[in-house]
Design a protein around this motif. Structure first.
Motif: not given
Length: 160
Positions: A92-117
């Protein structure tokens, strides 16, 4: 509210931003209700979050021919890429419908802001939302126009 972090190649993220890719094809789906969550996108090979989108719906399918016929042009991928991907999918495969896209102007560091390394291989759950120093709230409302981090403006904006 739990959110999801996924990794995408830069080319596919750009196609989402340009509305050339309206569906994300995945081998699995989150066990949470992503219809009320954000899907944060990390660019493959980097450690920053480029933006996020909401999921309008998720469809499960085992009919890959029908999937390509009806959604192929909206997947933002080539037929060869699709065939190689489907070959790795068991049933099986899953199709995710994409809605309401937001693009950041600037970088959001994965570890700094989410705690994910590390970048997720498929996806990971997070209950965190990026917090920007100097702003007194989490990113739960985009009614404000500009947040600042490290002196650089960080401005998410809806694309469609």
């Amino acid at each position: 509210m739990a959110n999801v972090i996924i990794t995408l190649p830069k080319e596919l993220w750009e196609k989402i931003v340009l509305k050339e890719k309206q569906y994300e094809l995945r081998k699995n789906y989150p066990k949470i209700n992503v219809l009320s969550s954000r899907v944060y996108v990390v660019i493959k090979g980097s450690t920053y979050v480029a933006g996020y989108f909401n999921v309008g719906a998720i469809w499960e399918t085992d009919d890959f021919n029908q999937l390509w016929q009806h959604y192929g042009k909206q997947l933002g991928i080539t037929f060869d890429w699709f065939c190689n991907y489907v070959y790795t999918v068991k049933h099986k495969a899953y199709l995710w419908q994409i809605d309401n896209v937001y693009r950041y102007r600037g970088n959001i560091d994965l570890e700094e802001y989410f705690g994910v390394k590390h970048n997720p291989q498929s996806f990971i759950y997070t209950d965190k939302e990026p917090f920007v120093p100097g702003y007194s709230a989490w990113f739960h409302s985009f009614s404000q126009n500009v947040w600042k981090t490290s002196g650089k403006p960080l401005q998410p904006y809806p694309l469609f």
